[in-house]
Design an enzyme around this catalytic site. Structure first.
Site, short mmCIF file in Angstrom:
data_model
loop_
_atom_site.label_atom_id
_atom_site.label_comp_id
_atom_site.label_asym_id
_atom_site.label_seq_id
_atom_site.Cartn_x
_atom_site.Cartn_y
_atom_site.Cartn_z
N GLY A 108 0.82 -1.21 0.00
CA GLY A 108 0.00 0.00 0.00
C GLY A 108 0.85 1.26 0.00
CG MET A 138 8.37 2.38 2.64
SD MET A 138 8.24 1.04 3.88
CE MET A 138 9.43 1.64 5.07
CD GLU A 193 2.39 3.74 5.25
OE1 GLU A 193 3.48 3.60 5.85
OE2 GLU A 193 1.67 2.77 4.95
CG HIS A 204 4.71 3.32 10.25
ND1 HIS A 204 4.88 2.38 11.24
CD2 HIS A 204 4.14 2.66 9.21
CE1 HIS A 204 4.43 1.20 10.81
NE2 HIS A 204 3.97 1.34 9.58
N1 ARG Z 1 5.95 -0.62 6.36
C1 ARG Z 1 5.00 -0.56 5.32
C2 ARG Z 1 3.67 -0.28 5.99
O1 ARG Z 1 3.13 -1.08 6.68
C3 ARG Z 1 4.91 -1.80 4.49
C4 ARG Z 1 6.10 -2.08 3.67
C5 ARG Z 1 6.20 -3.50 3.37
N2 ARG Z 1 7.08 -3.77 2.29
C6 ARG Z 1 7.45 -4.99 1.93
N3 ARG Z 1 8.20 -5.10 0.92
N4 ARG Z 1 7.10 -6.05 2.53
O2 ARG Z 1 3.18 0.77 5.97
ZN ZN Z 2 2.93 -0.09 8.55
#
Ligand code: ARG
Ligand code: ZN
Length: 864
Positions: free
Chosen positions: A262, A264, A299, A302
């Site tokens: 979705g 990053m 996001e 985070h």
């Molecule tokens: N940290 C991101 C989110 O949850 C997801 C990124 C996952 N990427 C991956 N290649 N598995 O917002």
């Molecule tokens: Zn996340």
């Protein structure tokens, strides 16, 4: 595959702190599609063993030069995906120059070209496709980044603040960025492209000005306001509810078309899948609006839960994801309808997460063994992880929970920590012992609860015995600490005060043993119990509740979620009764009447009414059986839908016509549209003449929610207007691939016998592209998840279609292949014919030359 070239697993128990720190990282990118030069200058300090070599990760890199304190070195080796340098001084500056090829990188990991723009995705381990580095989340560094590129890419972006820009001698240009916050490599980002920009600003609660910028493909500005509004709401909400404020002077979001997930949360420079940003009323549905708001929030949140405090190692992923999903769910619930958000979250748990927990990929929210980290961005780590945080919130209460958050940041800001650190902060701040609760982090599988109730007329005592059973596939699990919320209703539907021997009892019971009895007295007649109110714990609850009691709960429970839950249980019981019995049993008059009352009275939240009228999905029903009775579930749900449609036809018509949709995005208008859509869904299944008219009308609306509602009603009823509407949609929207994804999904859901040929023909459609995850999921993902009759064809053709696709994707984009494989993971739960056919596909994949780690890990587990 021989033993020696089999992918190797990593274990949580083997964690070792790094031998070196990278205090500072300087990167220079000279961008070219096939030969981008990446120069890295790392300031290193030894913190571990004096003799330890420096071990750097790197994949698909061409090493051009390597020097230590400006002197070229030869004392190194490259073994597999590691660069090992011996005899380094205790502190030094290591310079590494490598070359990479963004244009041929179809994995969408590392640095790649997406529709003409350069972008990056580094989580979890993509940074090693950019340069040699200690690509692990516990190595935190400040970054200075210089980007040099052709001027056809006017915007050159990275994390932090831009501190310089200008021209180079050969007619190219550059920018230089500095990120003052230490971060691990997975939060690094770079973007170079030619975008339209929506600018805005935000003043934080402490009065700091923050510049906001949203970058999208040229021509898409009209689709940006909603995401920008969502961002400002998220910033405001995090200040109000969590007292957390943004920390840089600029916050950027870039939307790209090629993206595996979705979005990053890269520090100061989020990169989003364009489908999670772009929306206006003509092109996006109300549901899209909601998703965008929640992902933009996710996001943003985070920045504190993930970036300021990050994970020590990838086994701790739920530390940031479970917590951030909990935060985004609370954001949506505070801004919109709490009940509907809860229903959505629980649907995800009961359909996807429970089935993951019951299958070969079952893992605790903190996994202990991983081959390919990308395989663990799962509903378990994310959604069950959020449920675990929610249970803590339930046990502690909002005030103590916030105290815990404050302590967590006091202790760990700027650090890479573990889930245990989070638990300690919560327990220390609240004084509540979470020792047993911790088991939720180590035990896979869905706990099963049996509830036994009895009422003693003479003593006016009601007792409830809760029994905890280990999940079927995890027989050794120990009893968990479960917050078990209840409400007792009297015959008039009023809530009964909970007490025993003169003492008040809190409505959240602490279930901690394998069998536990709770007594309540002063109860004058047999109560109706609402158990596991609001889904207070992610468990499967077995209760012998009869139709009368469920209808009572549906009418009177104080929790709207539990009202919906009871209604779902009524449907589930009816499906099960049919499967047990030799002849078919219709829904009872009482159930039909209860539904009629909902449609006619339209009392309360109309969107909730729409939910109350929906049958459980195939996946939810499938979860109720050890061997999934595919044909029976399809047949019975069709029969029930037809019965509801026919019995309430005139009520649906009346309801549909009486509701006025003003076309706005207000909560009320959204609710009206959802109930109207529900009416259409049923009306399409009747012979009523009005239905065709309503459908055609809605399909010609300028509001995408209405259009899609009409088309999906038509498709699901195989209505005669289908082909005409779908063809028209294609000609109207070919210029907009995101809208065409909705069309691909509708196409994939058609259940006619030529469904498979149809999909193969759509592979040739000008908008289709195997290398774009959105397209692949829209078409084949919708087919395998929602077209039950055709995907699960007994002749196995549906499975072959998916198998062929996976083989193709394995070479293009293993991450996407691995996610698309999910339906095969539960192959053992189907009848002999189907499971054999699914297994054959898994075996085909297992035998592939060049099988990716991603697919290997899942296929191996599935076939074990
Ligand atoms: N940290 C991101 C989110 O949850 C997801 C990124 C996952 N990427 C991956 N290649 N598995 O917002
Ligand atoms: Zn996340």
């Amino acid at each position: 595959m021989t033993e020696s070239n089999k992918p190797q697993a990593q274990y949580l128990k083997d964690y070792k702190a790094p031998d070196f720190l990278i205090n500072h990282t300087e990167l220079t990118f000279d961008l070219l599609p096939l030969s981008t030069k990446v120069s890295a200058l790392l300031t290193l300090t030894r913190v571990g063993d004096k003799k330890a070599p420096l071990v750097l990760d790197g994949i698909d890199l061409r090493l051009l030069s390597l020097s230590v304190d400006a002197v070229d070195i030869t004392d190194y080796e490259i073994i597999g995906e590691q660069l090992i340098i011996n005899n380094l001084p205790d502190s030094c500056r290591l310079s590494i120059v490598t070359e990479i090829s963004p244009e041929t990188n179809t994995s969408l990991e590392g640095l790649y070209l997406s529709g003409g723009a350069y972008c990056t995705q580094c989580e979890a381990q993509g940074f090693r496709k950019i340069t040699y580095y200690m690509d692990r989340p516990d190595v935190l560094s400040t970054f200075d980044v210089t980007i040099i590129a052709d001027k056809k890419y006017p915007q050159l972006l990275s994390n932090g603040n831009q501190i310089d820009s200008g021209e180079t001698q050969n007619g190219r240009h550059f920018t230089k960025w500095q990120d003052p916050f230490k971060k691990p490599s997975y939060l690094f980002a770079l973007v170079a492209g030619d975008f339209d920009v929506l600018k805005d600003s935000y003043v934080t609660q402490s009065g700091r000005d923050v510049e906001l910028a949203l970058f999208v493909d040229k021509g898409n500005l009209s689709k940006t306001p909603h995401a920008m509004t969502s961002l400002k709401k998220a910033m405001q909400w995090d200040e109000a509810r969590f007292n957390l404020e943004y920390d840089l002077d600029i916050y950027m979001i870039v939307a790209v078309d090629f993206f595996n997930m979705g979005a990053m949360e890269n520090k100061g420079l989020n990169i989003f899948n364009s489908k999670c940003v772009l929306a206006n009323q003509e092109t996006a549905t109300d549901k899209d609006y909601h998703t965008i708001e929640s992902i933009v929030g996710h996001e943003y949140f985070h920045n504190w839960t993930g970036n300021r405090v990050t994970c020590r190692d990838w086994f701790q992923l739920s530390l940031k994801e479970g917590l951030t999903v909990f935060r985004d769910q609370e954001f949506s619930s505070d801004l919109g309808s709490r009940a509907l958000n809860r229903i959505d979250a629980v649907k995800v748990m009961r359909t996807h997460q429970f089935s993951e927990d019951a299958g070969p990929m079952a893992h605790p929210i903190r996994p202990e063994k991983v081959i390919e980290m990308n395989n663990f961005y799962t509903v378990t780590v994310y959604d069950k992880g959020a449920e675990v945080i929610r249970m803590m919130h339930t046990l502690l209460g909002e005030q103590n929970f916030q105290k815990g958050m404050t302590l967590y940041f006091e202790r760990h800001d700027g650090q890479a920590v573990t889930c245990d650190d989070f638990l300690s902060a919560m327990s220390d701040a609240s004084g509540i012992n979470l020792a047993q609760f911790k088991r939720w982090y180590n035990q896979a599988g869905t706990p099963r609860l049996n509830a036994l109730q009895s009422f003693d007329k003479d003593s006016n005592t009601y007792s409830l015995t809760v029994e905890q059973l280990a999940p079927l596939n995890q027989p050794n699990n120990e009893p968990l600490h479960i917050p078990f919320a209840i409400e007792l209703l009297d015959a008039n539907g009023h809530s009964i005060a909970l007490e025993y021997q003169g003492k008040k009892i809190v409505h959240v019971l602490n279930v901690t043993q394998s069998t536990q009895t709770f007594n309540f007295d002063n109860i004058s007649s047999k109560p109706v119990a609402v158990l596991l109110e609001d889904f207070s714990a992610p468990c499967i609850l077995n209760q012998q509740t009869d139709e009368h009691a469920l209808l009572h709960i549906m009418r009177f429970a104080r929790s709207d979620f539990s009202r919906w839950d009871a209604q779902q249980q009524l449907f589930i019981n009816a499906v099960k009764a049919n499967i047990k019995s030799a002849e078919s049993i219709a829904l009872s008059d009482e159930i039909i009447n209860a539904l009629r009352v909902l449609v006619v009275n339209q009392q309360g939240d109309l969107a909730l009414i729409a939910e109350l009228l929906k049958l459980p999905s195939f996946d939810t029903l499938a979860g109720e059986f050890e061997v999934i009775p595919v044909d029976e579930i399809i047949k019975i749900t069709q029969q029930f839908e037809k019965q509801i449609a026919d019995s309430l036809c005139s009520e649906f018509i009346q309801c549909f016509e009486s509701l006025f949709d003003d076309g706005s995005v207000s909560a009320n208008a959204v609710a009206i549209r959802s109930l109207k859509q529900l009416c259409l869904h049923y009306l399409a299944k009747t012979q009523s003449i009005q239905a065709a008219g309503f459908i055609k009308d809605a399909a010609s609306s300028s509001n995408m929610t209405n259009v899609l509602g009409a088309l999906s009603a038509a498709v699901k009823a195989s209505h005669e207007v289908c082909d005409e509407l779908l063809n028209h949609f294609d000609s109207q929207w070919r210029h907009d691939v995101l809208v065409m994804d909705k069309w691909f999904a509708l196409q994939a859901m058609q259940t006619s016998e030529n469904a498979i040929e149809n999909i193969k023909a759509l592979y040739e459609h000008p908008c289709f592209d195997f290398s774009n995850p959105n397209r692949v999921r829209a078409l084949v993902g919708s087919f395998s998840h929602f077209n039950t009759p055709q995907f699960h064809r007994a002749d196995g053709q549906g499975y072959s279609l998916l198998g062929d696709l996976l083989i193709k994707l394995n070479a293009i984009n293993p991450q996407n292949a691995s996610r698309m494989l999910t339906p095969f993971m539960s192959w053992k739960r189907y009848d002999k014919v189907r499971s054999r056919a699914m297994k054959q596909q898994l075996e085909r994949i297992a035998a592939l030359d060049g099988l990716s780690d991603d697919l290997f890990e899942k296929v191996e587990k599935a076939l074990a």
